[in-house]
Write a protein that holds these residues in place. Structure first.
Motif, PDB file in Angstrom:
ATOM      1  N   ALA A 166       0.871  -1.360  -0.089  1.00  0.00           N
ATOM      2  CA  ALA A 166      -0.037   0.340   0.161  1.00  0.00           C
ATOM      3  C   ALA A 166       1.293   1.101   0.071  1.00  0.00           C
ATOM      4  O   ALA A 166       0.115   2.076  -0.031  1.00  0.00           O
ATOM      5  N   GLY A 167       2.308   1.134  -0.118  1.00  0.00           N
ATOM      6  CA  GLY A 167       3.778   2.031  -0.207  1.00  0.00           C
ATOM      7  C   GLY A 167       3.437   2.988   0.863  1.00  0.00           C
ATOM      8  O   GLY A 167       4.201   3.941   0.962  1.00  0.00           O
ATOM      9  N   VAL A 168       3.815   1.928   2.210  1.00  0.00           N
ATOM     10  CA  VAL A 168       3.467   2.603   3.208  1.00  0.00           C
ATOM     11  C   VAL A 168       4.900   1.996   4.090  1.00  0.00           C
ATOM     12  O   VAL A 168       4.789  -0.166   4.531  1.00  0.00           O
ATOM     13  N   GLU A 169       5.939   2.042   4.437  1.00  0.00           N
ATOM     14  CA  GLU A 169       6.676   1.592   4.545  1.00  0.00           C
ATOM     15  C   GLU A 169       6.380   1.833   6.891  1.00  0.00           C
ATOM     16  O   GLU A 169       6.298   2.397   7.457  1.00  0.00           O
ATOM     17  N   ALA A 170       6.797   0.173   7.955  1.00  0.00           N
ATOM     18  CA  ALA A 170       6.626   0.427   8.717  1.00  0.00           C
ATOM     19  C   ALA A 170       7.859   1.316   9.416  1.00  0.00           C
ATOM     20  O   ALA A 170       9.838   1.054   9.104  1.00  0.00           O
ATOM     21  N   GLU A 171       7.636   1.830  10.690  1.00  0.00           N
ATOM     22  CA  GLU A 171       8.500   2.530  11.146  1.00  0.00           C
ATOM     23  C   GLU A 171       9.159   2.122  11.880  1.00  0.00           C
ATOM     24  O   GLU A 171       8.717   2.036  13.322  1.00  0.00           O
ATOM     25  N   ASP A 172      10.778   2.197  11.983  1.00  0.00           N
ATOM     26  CA  ASP A 172      11.179   2.086  13.625  1.00  0.00           C
ATOM     27  C   ASP A 172      11.027   0.735  14.009  1.00  0.00           C
ATOM     28  O   ASP A 172       9.861   0.367  15.123  1.00  0.00           O
ATOM     29  N   GLY A 173       9.933  -0.792  12.636  1.00  0.00           N
ATOM     30  CA  GLY A 173       9.059  -1.300  13.136  1.00  0.00           C
ATOM     31  C   GLY A 173       8.447  -1.433  13.920  1.00  0.00           C
ATOM     32  O   GLY A 173       7.153  -2.322  14.817  1.00  0.00           O
ATOM     33  N   GLU A 174       7.289  -0.916  13.862  1.00  0.00           N
ATOM     34  CA  GLU A 174       5.852   0.003  14.400  1.00  0.00           C
ATOM     35  C   GLU A 174       5.599   0.514  13.037  1.00  0.00           C
ATOM     36  O   GLU A 174       5.376   1.258  12.384  1.00  0.00           O
ATOM     37  N   LEU A 175       4.082   0.026  12.750  1.00  0.00           N
ATOM     38  CA  LEU A 175       3.136   0.122  12.400  1.00  0.00           C
ATOM     39  C   LEU A 175       1.608   0.719  13.135  1.00  0.00           C
ATOM     40  O   LEU A 175       1.151   0.503  14.062  1.00  0.00           O
ATOM     41  N   PHE A 176       1.130   2.658  12.415  1.00  0.00           N
ATOM     42  CA  PHE A 176       0.173   3.064  13.491  1.00  0.00           C
ATOM     43  C   PHE A 176      -1.009   3.069  12.014  1.00  0.00           C
ATOM     44  O   PHE A 176      -1.026   2.773  11.024  1.00  0.00           O
ATOM     45  N   LEU A 177      -2.114   2.391  12.435  1.00  0.00           N
ATOM     46  CA  LEU A 177      -3.274   2.462  12.088  1.00  0.00           C
ATOM     47  C   LEU A 177      -4.643   3.132  12.715  1.00  0.00           C
ATOM     48  O   LEU A 177      -4.161   2.880  13.821  1.00  0.00           O
ATOM     49  N   SER A 178      -5.195   4.136  12.449  1.00  0.00           N
ATOM     50  CA  SER A 178      -6.042   4.576  12.683  1.00  0.00           C
ATOM     51  C   SER A 178      -7.143   5.464  11.639  1.00  0.00           C
ATOM     52  O   SER A 178      -6.902   4.688  10.737  1.00  0.00           O
ATOM     53  N   ARG A 179      -7.895   5.987  12.630  1.00  0.00           N
ATOM     54  CA  ARG A 179      -9.612   5.787  12.178  1.00  0.00           C
ATOM     55  C   ARG A 179     -10.135   6.448  12.094  1.00  0.00           C
ATOM     56  O   ARG A 179     -10.399   7.338  13.796  1.00  0.00           O
ATOM     57  N   THR A 180     -10.610   8.132  11.744  1.00  0.00           N
ATOM     58  CA  THR A 180     -11.707   9.232  12.084  1.00  0.00           C
ATOM     59  C   THR A 180     -12.728   8.818  11.812  1.00  0.00           C
ATOM     60  O   THR A 180     -13.262   8.541  10.641  1.00  0.00           O
ATOM     61  N   VAL A 181     -13.465   9.174  12.446  1.00  0.00           N
ATOM     62  CA  VAL A 181     -15.285   9.198  12.365  1.00  0.00           C
ATOM     63  C   VAL A 181     -15.681  10.601  12.875  1.00  0.00           C
ATOM     64  O   VAL A 181     -15.740  11.339  13.424  1.00  0.00           O
TER      65      VAL A 181
END
Length: 602
Positions: free
Chosen positions: A83-98
């Motif tokens: 999806a064009g996103v690399e993990a940063e320092d071994g971490e993935l950030f998943l977020s959602r705004t409603v």
């Protein structure tokens, strides 16, 4: 593994941060306090439906974010990378705004993505076992995926899918050949005539350029001869026929005379070196003379300009139709020859392909059989383990059967698909004497959650968990702390809700023990109202209803989420045991927490 869950303005939760343990985390609190909002937050970052009604009263939007630790070679990291996103320092950030009014927005690593991408990535990170989410396991495809995961049949499945891809490609080719219409036949005729025409002309790469250069020399032969002769006469008179009475020296003779004159000088100076340079110039000049002499000797014989022009025109016709160069024409002809083979669906060609298709089909059937046997063996072991686990989870008499049924070969369809040739069904019997029904239609929410716990435990054991202690008890530093070789067996985070519904007493303690056992290889988060379950956790968070904040106009409950440790945790366990914090309940809570340590329960 979930490292942090952040929530803002979701239902009664204005702001909360949860940092779950690597092993087992318990979420507790009074009924109606808002524990379900934590599951809602996890559902949001997992790409679930966005409900604007869940936005806190008076707020413009709700927001949830999960921070997950991932390995570079993990499936989640690969899906994020796609999806064009690399993990940063071994971490993935998943977020959602409603938004309270408007659409939701999904973010992966700070980049806006479709919620389907969020679902794909989170599917490799989180498994939620709640009443609504359990229905997913009711689908045959989910059951097949679970069985394959437990079986560890990656090699067999990979070999089968390779055979299936080859078979599918051949089926597509045969279908295309059989369904040719007149346009396809017309194209075959066009290609055949074109190839035949090109072969008759028989072009060679660069031939047209060579012929044009030759034509240019022939047309200018007189000018070439005159110019070369004059140049040779000026450079080296010995190359030309001349009358001695009109003898004149050429440039070569003059250079040699000059060199000799310099060598005749007896005085000191650089005259010798200059003479060498003149002789070197003369040698270079002689090379030019030799090359020009070759042009004088050039003989075009009886070259026919008309024939030459005709050939150039013939080649030009080819490049105009299939060019721009003769190399392109030749490449087009070779490619067209292969296309003709497919378009020309002769009986012989079809028979040849049908024979090859039968060979590929038998190879796929054989690979499907190997895969089916691996699944059947795993199904027997998995079902037996699950049934044994259910006995200890207050579900005496309950059992699970996993049927792996190879599909019968039919005349109108292939029994194989991309996942093999098996129909897989999880059939659950909730109590002795109960009819056996498909999973998801035969159990309450609590029973189904415990069944899923038994499945996850059994699957973990089949992946090497047999070497662990069956008590699953915590050591002195924590209940489910993952240490040694088991520290990274799974990056999955399991969320359990309603798993303790209808459970109490000794069964509750066994339920906690098994959750802690699963936490030895995976991160486990459980929403529970049972102290016997919560006591096994490495960390515990309490969801509490608070009076409304004076800064907000609305009247209603505000929920806080806080971790409890040491004495605060003892008080929470006591509240869960008896609803009070009397000295007796506090002593009971301390005893329960102590009993949940390694070696104290068997």
């Amino acid at each position: 593994m979930l490292e942090e869950l952040d929530i803002r303005n979701l239902g009664p939760i204005r702001q909360a941060t949860i940092t779950p343990a690597a092993g087992m985390t318990a979420i507790t609190g009074e009924t109606g306090a808002g524990k379900s909002m934590l599951l809602s937050a996890l559902n949001l970052i997992s790409g679930g439906p966005a409900d604007a009604g869940r936005v806190s009263s008076g707020a413009d939007e709700a927001w949830a974010q999960g921070i997950f630790a991932v390995h570079d070679d993990a499936e989640a990291a690969s899906a994020a990378r796609d999806a064009g996103v690399e993990a940063e320092d071994g971490e993935l950030f998943l977020s959602r705004t409603v938004r309270a009014a408007g659409r939701s927005r999904a973010m992966l690593g700070g980049k806006g993505v479709p919620k389907s991408v969020l679902a794909l990535v989170s599917g490799e990170l989180v498994t939620i076992h709640g009443q609504a989410e359990q229905l997913r396991i009711a689908s045959p495809s989910r059951q097949r995926e679970f069985l394959d995961r437990a079986a560890g049949d990656d090699v067999e499945l990979g070999a089968y899918r390779e055979a299936w891809r080859a078979l599918s490609a051949m089926d597509e080719r045969l279908t295309r050949l059989r369904s040719q219409e007149s346009s396809a036949r017309q194209r075959a005729d066009y290609l055949r005539e074109s190839v035949e025409h090109i072969n008759q002309v028989d072009p060679h790469p660069g031939e047209d350029d060579e012929l044009k250069a030759k034509r240019d020399r022939i047309e200018n032969a007189a000018d070439i001869a005159e110019g070369v002769s004059r140049a040779l006469a000026a450079l080296d008179s010995s190359q030309m026929d001349y009358d001695s009475s009109g003898e004149s020296a050429g440039a070569s003779d003059l250079l040699l005379q000059a060199a000799q004159a310099l060598r005749g000088i007896r005085a000191s100076g650089d005259f010798g070196g200059l003479a060498d340079r003149l002789e070197s110039l003369n040698a270079e000049l002689q090379d030019v003379v030799f090359a020009l002499s070759g042009h004088l000797d050039e003989d075009f014989g009886d070259a026919d300009l008309d024939a030459l022009n005709a050939r150039i025109h013939e080649l030009g016709e080819l490049t105009r139709r299939w060019g721009p160069s003769l190399a392109d024409v030749i490449a087009w002809r070779d490619k067209a020859a292969f296309e003709i083979e497919d378009l020309d669906a002769s009986p012989e060609k079809l028979a040849e392909l049908e024979s090859e298709r039968e060979r590929l089909y038998q190879a796929a059937v054989e690979a499907a059989g190997v895969l089916s046997r691996a699944r059947s063996q795993a199904a027997t072991r998995l079902a037996a383990r699950v049934t044994a686990e259910l006995e200890s989870l207050a579900m005496s008499g309950a059992s699970l059967e996993i049927r792996v049924t190879p599909r019968a070969e039919a005349t109108d369809r292939c029994p194989l698909d991309q996942n093999g040739g098996d129909d897989i069904a999880f059939l659950f019997t909730p109590y002795e004497g109960s009819p056996q029904l498909p999973m998801g239609k035969s159990a309450s929410g609590g029973e189904l959650s415990r069944l899923m716990l038994a499945l996850e435990l059994s699957a973990a054991d089949m992946h090497g968990g047999e070497s662990r202690g069956e008590d699953g008890a915590k050591n002195e530093s924590g209940n489910g702390s993952r240490t040694g070789s088991n520290a990274s067996l799974s990056d999955m985070t399991f969320i359990f809700d309603e798993v303790d519904a209808g459970v109490g007493g000794k069964a509750a303690a066994e339920l906690g023990r098994r959750l802690a056992r699963l936490a030895r290889t995976s991160q486990v988060i459980v929403v529970t109202h049972l102290a016997q379950v919560a006591s096994w956790a490495d960390s515990q968070f309490v969801v509490t209803k608070e009076p409304p904040d004076a800064d907000y106009d609305e009247v209603g409950v505000i929920t806080t989420v806080a971790e409890v440790t040491q004495e605060a945790r003892v008080h929470e366990i006591a509240r869960m045991l008896s609803g009070s914090e009397s000295e007796a309940s506090l002593d009971h809570a301390r005893e329960l927490l102590a009993d949940s340590k390694l070696g104290n329960r068997h």
